[in-house]
Design an enzyme around this catalytic site. Structure first.
Site, mmCIF file in Angstrom:
data_model
loop_
_atom_site.group_PDB
_atom_site.id
_atom_site.type_symbol
_atom_site.label_atom_id
_atom_site.label_comp_id
_atom_site.label_asym_id
_atom_site.label_seq_id
_atom_site.Cartn_x
_atom_site.Cartn_y
_atom_site.Cartn_z
ATOM 1 N NE ARG A 63 27.321 34.041 46.278
ATOM 2 C CZ ARG A 63 27.201 34.475 47.528
ATOM 3 N NH1 ARG A 63 26.025 34.873 47.985
ATOM 4 N NH2 ARG A 63 28.219 34.494 48.335
ATOM 5 C CD GLU A 85 35.891 33.313 47.253
ATOM 6 O OE1 GLU A 85 35.499 34.461 47.485
ATOM 7 O OE2 GLU A 85 35.257 32.506 46.545
ATOM 8 C CE LYS A 92 35.027 35.562 40.217
ATOM 9 N NZ LYS A 92 34.333 35.665 41.516
ATOM 10 C CG ASP A 108 33.342 38.370 43.417
ATOM 11 O OD1 ASP A 108 33.201 37.869 42.295
ATOM 12 O OD2 ASP A 108 32.927 37.818 44.463
ATOM 13 C CD GLU A 159 28.130 36.570 44.047
ATOM 14 O OE1 GLU A 159 28.633 36.062 43.016
ATOM 15 O OE2 GLU A 159 28.668 36.537 45.162
#
Lengths: 656, 656
Positions: free
Chosen positions: B139, B257, B325, B330, B358
């Site tokens: 990213r 992930e 975050k 996200d 991103e």
């Protein structure tokens, strides 16, 4: 239970009628009367008029009557008490009368108490097809030639459509003519087409290659004064008339853009045209001789047709017509009229309009051209011409013209060739009502789109007199910078726009190229003075300083920016108006037109950005803050190419 | 003669200064004081603070003095009669004081009569680099990793830039960490970087792969409770601290992930984090353990971090910080804050912001992010956090961040990590004045562009609470329709927007996914009721009917259309404002920013058209007439692909 049944029936019917409406693909053009509902008794003269009325007329009885003393193709319509009488001197007149009646019906007007008398302005109302033997159509954006393998159903629609708007002649092949156009095989084919068109009052014509006696006949020369050459032409013409007794004549592009002509043999245009005219005379054929000539060495291309043809004024035979493009350059979005029209006094002339949008966005842009042609007639008296020709926008696309709204230009050409006094709005309304069945406010909105579209196109492509700044390899997008080494100057945009640190435009004043002097004194004075020159032709006649003060109070540069941006915003408005038509237009045509309008809106941005950013490299002035700023980069735009030839409609515009 | 000479001199100087100004390429970031003009005498504590002032300070004498009793990194600045005193408890504090002084000078503020006392809000102000061993940056849109072959000159600028805004830590490698990050070779390299950054008060950290004991150490397990594993980590940590005595600690992405984690061995996040924390404790190192977890089987991805971490509240060692975050999904253009922040009471937390764009147009769009981060702090009390992390937007592009204005986000992150009370505007003005030297009205205009840019981006990408409708293969453009078979649902936009005939949005109310219940009672009630839910989060929390009446009086569908179009128009305004800066900005940076703003304006159209046309297939409602209508075709847009990976900045947006 009963109510449910009725509801179901209503739904069924509604569904059916929507399905029917949804079945539209544009193939019927403006001829959308349903033949299932024809009711009437038609009596009198048998022929196509009778057949058409029998098939489509939904009113009371009609009598067709031949009557002497009326002009060619004219007619009268009288109706009372549900009965209608159409009279005319010939079959064509009766047919035109029949279509008039059907048009009234289709546009929902009253057909009672009619007392109509119509007479066309010109005897010759002719389409020029730029179709090649291999089926491609030069500057055609609607598929291949309809004459390559003529389909009888399509040919009939083509004939009906033309007859319904009064078109009575068609040149089957490209003015850049192959000698093969006169081969026996080709003539046989032309005969087939002529036979299909004849019942609708349409004669066929052919473009010829002036060197045919050499290339086809095997002679050593095509000198128009050479006896063998004349003899060859006589034989060929006899052959044609044996096949097509009502053949119309020849269209000739000679000594122009590389085509052969009498000058190749030391003869004049008059020598060439008159020779052919004499050969055709016994058959009542005519010669249409094009005045579209220019040589690379001239200091101003706009001067040349005049310089070459004026000395020949009065020298042409009476069955020659000089066919002159409306403007002195080449079918630009806006040109002044060609000064030959007011200069030549002793020569029959006809105007050549271009229906196909070679320079107006091809089959992607909605540009209704009647206002452009009417603008021409505001300078050139219709009565000073003998005929009207239009370069067709027709191909084998299912909708004939690529863009559904391009059909309106075919329609408008025919209607204006019949009656140049009709207004752009009248014609647009007639066409729109027939073609899209829009009503009330919807119709008004779309009418305003059509009527504004040509000026919008001028604005986003070439406002304020700018001309011919098209891409080098196609005439679709902008390439004002195009000027590769070795390409003749008059085929590059800088020849025309002459942008520099001082300003923009081609000085055609008395101290410039002198082109203004080809116009009548009043116009010459008007155009010659930058302060009286109409602003929409300003850079056509003047090299305009960037800071020149316009009538709006803006500088020329700022005005230029505003004009381009106005064009962009106009296309967005067209799109929004069309989007609102969705509930009222069948889905296929709606979607196809919407797609094209979207392309047009993006293309308008392409034009604006390419031109403003490029001209800005000369003006060194900022884009005004109240104008939308370019969203593309000039360097990227300059690298962008559309790879199309003269025979294709681009899928889209700028894609980078 | 004399006047001519002076004029020539003036011209010469003007020419020179313009040439100098034109030499800007963004490589100096906001540190643009000219070292040629330094004049002052600096006395007191030797070190980087002194060197910086000696090199750049253009005022009177400065004394640097160490003083106990002040907090870590804090400083005071006092000046009178041309003399300045900076005091601090440590070298870093003196350095921050020095940069404060230089900033005042560079922004043209008075440096006389100062009485400043500063103390950072957080001890840890840290960049996260997502740099891979092969030099790619996940990213990252500004070239390759600056750490691949660290250039001493660039490293110095990097260190100075960070120190100048108070950043004191940097994680050198991607959270998707290669086990090789802990190889001796990699550690040697990290030591080299640490040595270069140390003089500027910056510690290095590393992201680790939780399975390193297996993959790098050759053990059979990475179970955090296994003695061999613990021993392996101890040895590794000892090795690190031998090389880098002030090493900061580890950043860990575990069981997320596809990354390995303690759950692979039947242990909890707390087990894993605490083991590492104990190993680091003797060295005063810390563990930053990410809470970014979600599983495909959940009914609402937004619920999951909470569900997984809340049961562990209070179980983490005191040198573990949970790095969360800002939002629960996200890094979307707009999210509500992650409810963990207000829920967890017994666990040290830090926020992870994403500086790299991103999801906000990569390095092509001008989007100033401070307003987004300030929005977060309007819900989460700064004092409830221990630290602030920002995912860096830095690469080896000459201008560091790809987009010159992306430098502002690096800058703003540092300034907010120092003081979250600073306003977005104060920070933007500081940065703009230093970076572009704009004055007066020009500065105000560009400030308004920066301050409006994030809301504009939300409008043209995802207004009214829409989220994660990005393309499947990149997060640059729109693909709200992306949902190929076999792709997990929560990686496709329809999972998030849930468009259907009824309306649009994810029902997270108490009768939906229940996500609202993770928020404090007042907020829960506010969000749960569609009538009280803030409209900018409406479809985040509700499935909103197309005809729902908005506060504007418009239907939801019409409002959606307006929002998208407002976004487009905002980008055009940004471009026009920037264009007007041309006379005041050096040419290279002007042109580069202009090019990006043009891309942004076109991309905004791409977003608007793709989203509105796609959602219209569900809403079946017309685009309002007072909104600019889409200029693209949905079917064509759906076929369009940008072929880029996670490591590239797209050259442009939609090109069809």
């Amino acid at each position: 239970m009963k109510r449910i049944l009725i509801s179901a029936l209503v739904l069924l019917l509604a569904g059916w009628s929507m399905a029917a409406a949804d079945n539209e693909d544009g193939s019927r053009l403006w001829l959308r009367l349903d033949n299932a509902n024809a009711t009437a008794t038609i009596t009198g003269v048998k022929g196509t008029a009778m057949t058409e009325l029998q098939t489509y007329w939904q009113g009371g009885p009609v009598v067709l009557k031949r009557q002497k003393g009326m002009g060619q193709d004219g007619y009268t319509i009288k109706s009372q008490g549900g009965k209608t009488l159409i009279t005319a001197a010939n079959d064509a007149g009766l047919l035109y009368g029949a279509y008039h009646l059907l048009r009234l019906q289709q546009t929902g007007q009253s057909c009672e108490g009619l007392d109509i008398k119509e007479q066309p302005a010109y005897d010759l109302r002719i389409l020029n097809h730029w179709d090649n033997p291999n089926g491609t159509v030069e500057r055609g954006f609607a598929g291949k030639s309809i004459f390559l393998n003529p389909d009888p159903v399509r040919m009939k629609t083509y004939a009906r459509a033309n007859a319904s708007i009064g078109i009575n002649g068609t040149v089957l092949n490209n003015v850049n003519a192959s000698p093969q156009a006169l081969s026996t095989e080709s003539l046989q084919k032309a005969k087939g087409i002529a036979d299909q068109l004849r019942p609708y009052g349409i004669r066929v014509y052919l473009s010829i290659n002036f060197a045919s006696p050499i290339k086809l006949g095997g002679l050593k020369t095509a000198d128009p004064l050479n006896a063998e050459v004349i003899s060859w032409w006589k034989d060929k013409v006899n052959e044609i008339y044996r096949l097509i007794p009502d053949f119309g004549g020849f269209l000739v592009k000679a000594n122009s853009e590389g085509e052969p002509g009498p000058q190749d043999f030391g003869r004049t245009h008059a020598d060439g045209a008159n020779m052919l005219a004499e050969v055709l005379r016994p058959h009542k054929g005519i010669v249409m001789w094009r005045a579209f000539v220019y040589a690379p060495q001239s200091n101003d291309r706009a001067n040349q047709a005049y310089l070459e043809f004026m000395p020949l004024d009065g020298q042409f035979a009476d069955n020659v017509i000089i066919q002159i493009k409306n403007g002195p350059i080449d079918f630009q979005p806006r040109e002044p009229y060609s000064p030959l029209f007011t200069a030549m006094q002793k020569t029959p002339m006809m105007v050549e309009f271009q229906i196909t949008q070679e320079y107006l966005g091809a089959a992607n842009h909605l540009v209704y051209l009647a206002p452009m042609w009417k603008e021409f007639f505001s300078f050139v008296k219709p009565a000073s011409l003998k005929a009207m020709a239009g370069v067709a926008n027709i191909g084998d696309d299912i909708n004939w013209c690529g863009h559904h709204f391009a059909q309106a230009n075919w329609y408008a050409f025919g209607r204006l060739a019949w009656n140049p006094q009709l207004s752009s709005k009248e014609i647009a309304e007639e066409w729109l009502t027939q073609t899209f069945s829009l009503q009330g406010n919807n119709k008004s909105e779309m009418l305003s789109v059509m009527l504004d579209s040509r000026e919008a196109c001028v604005s986003y492509m070439m406002p304020l007199g700018i001309h011919h700044i098209f891409a080098g390899t196609h005439h679709y997008g902008p390439e004002p910078w195009y000027a590769p080494k070795g390409v003749r100057a008059d085929w590059t945009p800088p020849y025309y726009h002459k942008a520099d640190a001082v300003g923009l435009g081609f000085d055609r004043t008395t101290t410039g190229s002198g082109n203004v002097k080809q116009y009548p004194e009043t116009l010459c004075q008007l155009y010659n003075d930058i302060n009286s020159c109409p602003e929409n032709l300003l850079t056509w006649f003047h090299h305009v300083p960037w800071d020149y003060r316009m009538k709006s109070g803006r500088t020329f540069w700022d005005e230029l920016c505003h004009k381009y941006d106005e064009g962009v915003h106009a296309t967005r408005r067209f799109l929004a108006v069309w989007d609102a038509m969705q509930p009222y237009v069948d889905s296929q045509r709606f979607n196809e037109v919407q797609h094209k309008l979207r392309i047009q809106a993006r293309d308008a941005e392409w034009w604006r950005d390419a031109c403003l950013l490029y001209f800005q490299t000369f003006s060194h002035r900022p884009i005004p803050q109240d104008v939308e700023h370019p969203v593309h980069n000039l360097d990227e735009m300059m690298q962008f190419k559309i790879r199309i030839g003269m025979y294709e409609n681009p899928e889209s515009g700028y894609t980078k």
